[in-house]
Scaffold this motif. Structure first.
Motif, mmCIF file in Angstrom:
data_model
loop_
_atom_site.group_PDB
_atom_site.id
_atom_site.type_symbol
_atom_site.label_atom_id
_atom_site.label_comp_id
_atom_site.label_asym_id
_atom_site.label_seq_id
_atom_site.Cartn_x
_atom_site.Cartn_y
_atom_site.Cartn_z
ATOM 1 N N SER A 332 5.478 84.285 35.907
ATOM 2 C CA SER A 332 5.346 84.848 37.259
ATOM 3 C C SER A 332 3.982 85.493 37.440
ATOM 4 O O SER A 332 3.390 85.989 36.473
ATOM 5 N N PRO A 333 3.498 85.507 38.712
ATOM 6 C CA PRO A 333 2.176 86.087 38.954
ATOM 7 C C PRO A 333 2.117 87.528 38.455
ATOM 8 O O PRO A 333 3.048 88.292 38.649
ATOM 9 N N GLY A 334 1.042 87.900 37.823
ATOM 10 C CA GLY A 334 0.833 89.297 37.461
ATOM 11 C C GLY A 334 1.391 89.708 36.113
ATOM 12 O O GLY A 334 1.054 90.774 35.613
ATOM 13 N N VAL A 335 2.259 88.884 35.505
ATOM 14 C CA VAL A 335 2.877 89.332 34.246
ATOM 15 C C VAL A 335 1.832 89.492 33.148
ATOM 16 O O VAL A 335 1.843 90.474 32.394
ATOM 17 N N GLU A 336 0.902 88.548 33.088
ATOM 18 C CA GLU A 336 -0.125 88.641 32.040
ATOM 19 C C GLU A 336 -0.945 89.927 32.231
ATOM 20 O O GLU A 336 -1.234 90.654 31.277
ATOM 21 N N TYR A 337 -1.282 90.202 33.500
ATOM 22 C CA TYR A 337 -2.083 91.397 33.788
ATOM 23 C C TYR A 337 -1.330 92.678 33.436
ATOM 24 O O TYR A 337 -1.856 93.564 32.755
ATOM 25 N N THR A 338 -0.062 92.787 33.866
ATOM 26 C CA THR A 338 0.648 94.048 33.619
ATOM 27 C C THR A 338 0.943 94.223 32.119
ATOM 28 O O THR A 338 0.890 95.344 31.600
ATOM 29 N N ALA A 339 1.215 93.106 31.419
ATOM 30 C CA ALA A 339 1.448 93.220 29.965
ATOM 31 C C ALA A 339 0.150 93.631 29.277
ATOM 32 O O ALA A 339 0.142 94.481 28.373
ATOM 33 N N ALA A 340 -0.984 93.063 29.713
ATOM 34 C CA ALA A 340 -2.280 93.406 29.104
ATOM 35 C C ALA A 340 -2.620 94.865 29.386
ATOM 36 O O ALA A 340 -3.105 95.593 28.506
ATOM 37 N N LEU A 341 -2.335 95.316 30.617
ATOM 38 C CA LEU A 341 -2.635 96.710 30.970
ATOM 39 C C LEU A 341 -1.805 97.659 30.102
ATOM 40 O O LEU A 341 -2.294 98.699 29.635
ATOM 41 N N SER A 342 -0.565 97.276 29.876
ATOM 42 C CA SER A 342 0.294 98.120 29.051
ATOM 43 C C SER A 342 -0.275 98.216 27.627
ATOM 44 O O SER A 342 -0.273 99.299 27.018
ATOM 45 N N LEU A 343 -0.789 97.099 27.117
ATOM 46 C CA LEU A 343 -1.406 97.136 25.782
ATOM 47 C C LEU A 343 -2.679 97.991 25.801
ATOM 48 O O LEU A 343 -2.964 98.725 24.849
ATOM 49 N N ALA A 344 -3.442 97.910 26.900
ATOM 50 C CA ALA A 344 -4.652 98.739 27.007
ATOM 51 C C ALA A 344 -4.284 100.223 26.982
ATOM 52 O O ALA A 344 -4.974 101.042 26.370
ATOM 53 N N MET A 345 -3.161 100.580 27.634
ATOM 54 C CA MET A 345 -2.714 101.979 27.616
ATOM 55 C C MET A 345 -2.335 102.395 26.195
ATOM 56 O O MET A 345 -2.601 103.512 25.756
ATOM 57 N N LYS A 346 -1.710 101.474 25.473
ATOM 58 C CA LYS A 346 -1.335 101.760 24.073
ATOM 59 C C LYS A 346 -2.611 102.002 23.245
ATOM 60 O O LYS A 346 -2.684 102.940 22.452
ATOM 61 N N VAL A 347 -3.620 101.153 23.467
ATOM 62 C CA VAL A 347 -4.864 101.256 22.705
ATOM 63 C C VAL A 347 -5.555 102.590 22.992
ATOM 64 O O VAL A 347 -5.920 103.330 22.080
ATOM 65 N N VAL A 348 -5.755 102.891 24.263
ATOM 66 C CA VAL A 348 -6.620 104.019 24.617
ATOM 67 C C VAL A 348 -5.869 105.356 24.542
ATOM 68 O O VAL A 348 -6.437 106.365 24.142
ATOM 69 N N PHE A 349 -4.586 105.344 24.923
ATOM 70 C CA PHE A 349 -3.878 106.624 25.050
ATOM 71 C C PHE A 349 -2.591 106.721 24.231
ATOM 72 O O PHE A 349 -1.884 107.722 24.318
ATOM 73 N N ASP A 350 -2.234 105.664 23.515
ATOM 74 C CA ASP A 350 -0.922 105.599 22.868
ATOM 75 C C ASP A 350 0.198 105.807 23.897
ATOM 76 O O ASP A 350 1.158 106.538 23.663
ATOM 77 N N SER A 351 0.024 105.202 25.084
ATOM 78 C CA SER A 351 1.064 105.273 26.114
ATOM 79 C C SER A 351 1.361 103.846 26.578
ATOM 80 O O SER A 351 0.821 102.903 26.016
ATOM 81 N N MET A 352 2.201 103.715 27.584
ATOM 82 C CA MET A 352 2.611 102.382 28.054
ATOM 83 C C MET A 352 2.845 102.434 29.562
ATOM 84 O O MET A 352 3.084 103.500 30.112
ATOM 85 N N GLU A 353 2.826 101.255 30.223
ATOM 86 C CA GLU A 353 3.339 101.185 31.594
ATOM 87 C C GLU A 353 4.855 101.357 31.521
ATOM 88 O O GLU A 353 5.470 101.006 30.512
ATOM 89 N N ARG A 354 5.466 101.890 32.610
ATOM 90 C CA ARG A 354 6.902 102.189 32.551
ATOM 91 C C ARG A 354 7.719 101.295 33.482
ATOM 92 O O ARG A 354 7.258 100.926 34.558
ATOM 93 N N ARG A 355 8.962 101.053 33.052
ATOM 94 C CA ARG A 355 9.913 100.336 33.903
ATOM 95 C C ARG A 355 10.678 101.354 34.761
ATOM 96 O O ARG A 355 10.650 102.556 34.472
ATOM 97 N N GLU A 356 11.381 100.816 35.794
ATOM 98 C CA GLU A 356 12.001 101.732 36.765
ATOM 99 C C GLU A 356 12.991 102.705 36.110
ATOM 100 O O GLU A 356 12.970 103.915 36.395
ATOM 101 N N SER A 357 13.837 102.218 35.197
ATOM 102 C CA SER A 357 14.841 103.114 34.600
ATOM 103 C C SER A 357 14.157 104.194 33.754
ATOM 104 O O SER A 357 14.636 105.332 33.673
ATOM 105 N N HIS A 358 13.011 103.836 33.168
ATOM 106 C CA HIS A 358 12.255 104.800 32.365
ATOM 107 C C HIS A 358 11.723 105.929 33.275
ATOM 108 O O HIS A 358 11.839 107.119 32.960
ATOM 109 N N TRP A 359 11.171 105.536 34.439
ATOM 110 C CA TRP A 359 10.680 106.543 35.394
ATOM 111 C C TRP A 359 11.815 107.464 35.829
ATOM 112 O O TRP A 359 11.643 108.679 35.928
ATOM 113 N N ARG A 360 12.974 106.862 36.123
ATOM 114 C CA ARG A 360 14.099 107.673 36.623
ATOM 115 C C ARG A 360 14.503 108.710 35.583
ATOM 116 O O ARG A 360 14.708 109.881 35.889
#
Ligand SMILES: C[S@@+](CC[C@H](N)C(=O)[O-])C[C@H]1O[C@@H](n2cnc3c(N)ncnc32)[C@H](O)[C@@H]1O
Length: 389
Positions: A332-360
């Motif tokens: 699906s469009p954007g999956v590669e980008y959002t997965a890559a961004l999540s890895l970039a967050m892991k690299v730079v900050f030891d964090s990740m992009e979040r899913r909806e249930s995680h935010w809640r």
């Protein structure tokens, strides 16, 4: 029945005018299948070459920008030869020839005649400030960290270690490190300011006038952009709400504020968002791309530091990715980008992009109730509207 020549002719047509070839959905499918087809056609040796040299496009782009190759090609009336490019860049002709050969294979420049080069749409794009800053940020700031990720994941480290620190040989976190690397800091903040300029924003799904402005007067504080960087949100806000009553405040580290945009009606305030929020009763405390830099514990601490300041009209607005709980199919469009961004967050900050249930769960633990989650891009950018429980 397979008709390779037909496919070749169609691909040539597509390359001549890609923007008008099929509709958007079809173009996405062609891109997806084109990449799969290219991989499927590879011999094992070619697969190995593709993988092992996969960081070179970024490295070559950085050289092309920083050594004035692209700007020299752009400024020249006709094709530029190696001597001209060597004079402009200071690069020795033999290594320069390999760099130009590589740039040609990537479609970034073309060799119009033997060892005479012309710019392309791509080299032109790489001169645009946003692309220049993006390449500088990912090459200079992030690349050493990407190369250290596997070590961080495999070996036991103390909890403060990140791939960024390991790759840059520093004890400092990313934002502290930027303070002693002003050119990198400036590129990062300009990149943050401009990267989403062509996409819809939270202001397309959040009606600030009616949702924040009810009964507001000139002494009210309407909007606090917490960790707001260059202050790119305030001009957007004044554009949709030119007669906004009350004040807007940009908060960040003092050193970042020194270089922030100057916007009519925007006050600046140095503030560490890990400490108690000093601005009380603001209509909105807004966090764009801040939370995805931190683990849950720190996000909760940041949010709780705002609890005491929030009044009955206050909302917390979190502008971040809200990934769907059921991950979308791989292609699906954007999956590669959002997965890559999540890895970039892991690299730079030891964090990740979040899913909806995680935010809640996170906001619940911070003592906040989510009133709404509104998505505004196909890359799952969303504004989370939350109030104090
Ligand atoms: C990913 S950037 C986002 C900037 C801005 N919100 C945007 O979207 O363009 C995170 C911001 O948080 C700021 N920051 C980091 N640590 C901070 C702290 N302890 N207190 C205040 N701001 C901080 C950084 O300087 C940076 O501007």
């Amino acid at each position: 029945m397979a008709a390779p020549q037909l496919l070749i002719d169609q691909l040539k047509l597509l390359i001549e005018s890609p923007e008008t070839y099929g509709n958007e959905e079809q173009r996405h499918e062609i891109k997806r299948l084109g990449r799969l087809a290219s991989v499927a056609l590879e011999a094992p040796f070619e697969t190995m070459q593709r993988l092992v040299y996969s960081l070179l496009p970024l490295v070559a782009a950085r050289i092309g920008q920083d050594c004035a190759l692209f700007s020299t090609l752009e400024a020249s009336q006709g094709p530029s030869d190696l001597a001209e490019l060597s004079g402009a860049s200071g690069l020795e002709p033999r290594i320069l020839e390999s760099i130009m050969d590589y740039l040609c294979t990537q479609g970034i420049v073309v060799e119009a005649e033997k060892q005479r080069y012309m710019p392309t749409k791509l080299s032109h794009l790489l001169l645009v400030p946003l692309f220049n800053d993006a390449v500088t940020h990912f090459h200079d700031n992030c690349l050493p960290g990407f190369a250290a990720l596997h070590r961080i994941l495999k070996e036991p480290w103390d909890s403060h270690m990140t791939a960024f620190k390991l790759g840059q040989h520093t004890d400092e976190d990313f934002y502290t490190w930027l303070e002693t690397h002003p050119a990198n800091q400036a590129a990062f903040h300009r990149f943050m300011e401009a990267q989403f300029a062509s996409l819809p924003t939270w202001l397309d799904v959040f009606d600030v006038k009616t949702e924040l402005g009810r009964d507001a007067g000139p002494t009210d504080i309407m909007f606090v952009d917490v960790g707001g960087g260059n202050g790119s949100q305030c001009p957007g806000l004044t554009k949709v709400w030119p007669d906004m009553p009350g004040k807007m405040i940009l908060q960040d580290k003092p050193q970042v504020l020194e270089k922030a945009l100057r916007v009519d009606g925007m006050e600046m305030m140095g503030h560490d968002f890990l400490t108690e929020q000093p601005v009380r009763d603001a209509r909105a405390y807004y966090f764009r791309q801040v939370m995805h830099n931190y683990d849950d514990k720190i996000c909760i601490a940041i949010l709780k530091a705002h609890g005491g300041a929030m009044g009955e009209h206050s909302v917390i607005l979190i502008d971040d990715k809200v990934l769907p709980d059921d991950g979308p199919p791989t292609g699906s469009p954007g999956v590669e980008y959002t997965a890559a961004l999540s890895l970039a967050m892991k690299v730079v900050f030891d964090s990740m992009e979040r899913r909806e249930s995680h935010w809640r769960d996170l906001l619940h633990r911070a003592g906040l109730a989510i009133q709404d989650i509104r998505k505004f891009t196909r890359f799952h950018d969303a504004i989370i509207v939350a109030r104090k429980v």
